[in-house]
Design a protein around this motif. Structure first.
Motif, mmCIF file in Angstrom:
data_model
loop_
_atom_site.group_PDB
_atom_site.id
_atom_site.type_symbol
_atom_site.label_atom_id
_atom_site.label_comp_id
_atom_site.label_asym_id
_atom_site.label_seq_id
_atom_site.Cartn_x
_atom_site.Cartn_y
_atom_site.Cartn_z
ATOM 1 N N ASN A 40 -37.964 25.381 13.438
ATOM 2 C CA ASN A 40 -39.341 24.881 13.609
ATOM 3 C C ASN A 40 -39.720 24.732 15.079
ATOM 4 O OD1 ASN A 40 -39.840 24.862 10.894
ATOM 5 N ND2 ASN A 40 -39.508 22.652 10.638
ATOM 6 N N ASP A 41 -38.776 24.224 15.862
ATOM 7 C CA ASP A 41 -39.046 24.094 17.305
ATOM 8 C C ASP A 41 -39.233 25.468 17.942
ATOM 9 O OD1 ASP A 41 -38.855 21.358 17.207
ATOM 10 O OD2 ASP A 41 -36.784 21.279 17.949
ATOM 11 N N LEU A 42 -38.421 26.402 17.500
ATOM 12 C CA LEU A 42 -38.501 27.768 18.029
ATOM 13 C C LEU A 42 -39.878 28.366 17.737
ATOM 14 C CD1 LEU A 42 -37.270 30.380 19.218
ATOM 15 C CD2 LEU A 42 -36.264 30.812 16.963
ATOM 16 N N VAL A 43 -40.304 28.282 16.481
ATOM 17 C CA VAL A 43 -41.599 28.871 16.098
ATOM 18 C C VAL A 43 -42.732 28.164 16.826
ATOM 19 C CG1 VAL A 43 -43.218 29.245 14.200
ATOM 20 C CG2 VAL A 43 -40.773 29.710 13.869
ATOM 21 N N SER A 44 -42.651 26.830 16.929
ATOM 22 C CA SER A 44 -43.777 26.169 17.594
ATOM 23 C C SER A 44 -43.816 26.522 19.079
ATOM 24 C CB SER A 44 -43.848 24.672 17.302
ATOM 25 O OG SER A 44 -42.795 24.045 17.896
ATOM 26 N N HIS A 45 -42.674 26.708 19.715
ATOM 27 C CA HIS A 45 -42.723 27.147 21.121
ATOM 28 C C HIS A 45 -43.294 28.563 21.239
ATOM 29 C CE1 HIS A 45 -42.035 27.822 25.264
ATOM 30 N NE2 HIS A 45 -41.061 28.683 25.075
ATOM 31 N N ILE A 46 -42.787 29.468 20.433
ATOM 32 C CA ILE A 46 -43.200 30.879 20.582
ATOM 33 C C ILE A 46 -44.690 31.064 20.276
ATOM 34 C CG2 ILE A 46 -42.818 33.250 19.729
ATOM 35 C CD1 ILE A 46 -40.541 32.121 21.551
ATOM 36 N N HIS A 90 -33.067 33.399 11.571
ATOM 37 C CA HIS A 90 -32.848 31.992 11.915
ATOM 38 C C HIS A 90 -33.614 31.021 11.023
ATOM 39 C CE1 HIS A 90 -30.654 33.262 15.401
ATOM 40 N NE2 HIS A 90 -31.698 33.844 15.950
ATOM 41 N N GLU A 91 -34.220 31.552 9.978
ATOM 42 C CA GLU A 91 -35.108 30.738 9.133
ATOM 43 C C GLU A 91 -34.499 29.402 8.687
ATOM 44 O OE1 GLU A 91 -36.152 32.698 5.506
ATOM 45 O OE2 GLU A 91 -37.531 31.100 4.901
#
Ligand SMILES: Nc1nc2c(ncn2[C@@H]2O[C@H](COP(=O)(O)OP(=O)(O)O)[C@@H](O)[C@H]2O)c(=O)[nH]1
Ligand SMILES: [Mg+2]
Length: 140
Positions: free
Chosen positions: A60-66, A53-54
């Motif tokens: 970015n939202d995904l990475v910051s949530h995880i 999903h890069e």
């Protein structure tokens, strides 16, 4: 066919105190827990999990949530576990997920959607390997 899949309870589930209820649903569905850990994922681990999903706009939202808090990674084992866990998780967007699914019940929005579950045999193997050594998976 008995299969193993990788499930992750996302930071919203841990922070809201929903771990027991989500695991209950997994066990109610007839699955066994063959491995389980609580972790705080690094950026690198999160990138590795979600590398396909890069380039997506939500990355970015995904990475910051995880990476925002603790997660629980679980090796779930049982009959058709990969497909059945996708069904139990429900559609990615909680607004589109069946009301009886984990996301339909506990998901807050498209990013904060309670649970991750591997989408096929190859990814299930790959994702289990990201978090568990063979000696960390119980044999039933
Ligand atoms: N905000 C937002 N997040 C998304 C969207 N699509 C995917 N995501 C997030 O990225 C994760 C991985 O996406 P994907 O593999 O397509 O969905 P999944 O297999 O159902 O988790 C999802 O669980 C969501 O947290 C989207 O359209 N909008
Ligand atoms: Mg996916």
């Amino acid at each position: 066919m008995s299969e193993r899949t990788l499930v992750m309870l996302k930071p919203d589930t841990v922070a809201r105190g929903l771990v027991g209820r989500v695991i209950q649903r997994i066990e109610d569905r007839g699955f066994r827990i063959a491995g389980l850990k609580i972790l705080r994922l690094t950026y690198e681990q999160t990138f590795e999990l979600y590398r396909i999903h890069e380039k997506k706009p939500f990355f970015n939202d995904l990475v910051s949530h995880i990476t925002s808090g603790a997660v629980i990674v679980i090796v779930v084992e049982g009959l058709n576990a990969i497909t059945a866990m996708r069904q139990l998780a429900g559609s990615t967007n909680p607004l589109e997920a069946d009301l009886g699914s984990v996301r339909g019940t506990f998901g807050l929005n498209g990013t904060i959607n309670a649970i991750h579950t591997a989408d096929g045999l190859e990814n299930a193997k790959r994702e289990i390997g990201l978090f568990f050594g063979l000696d960390e998976i119980v044999k039933y």
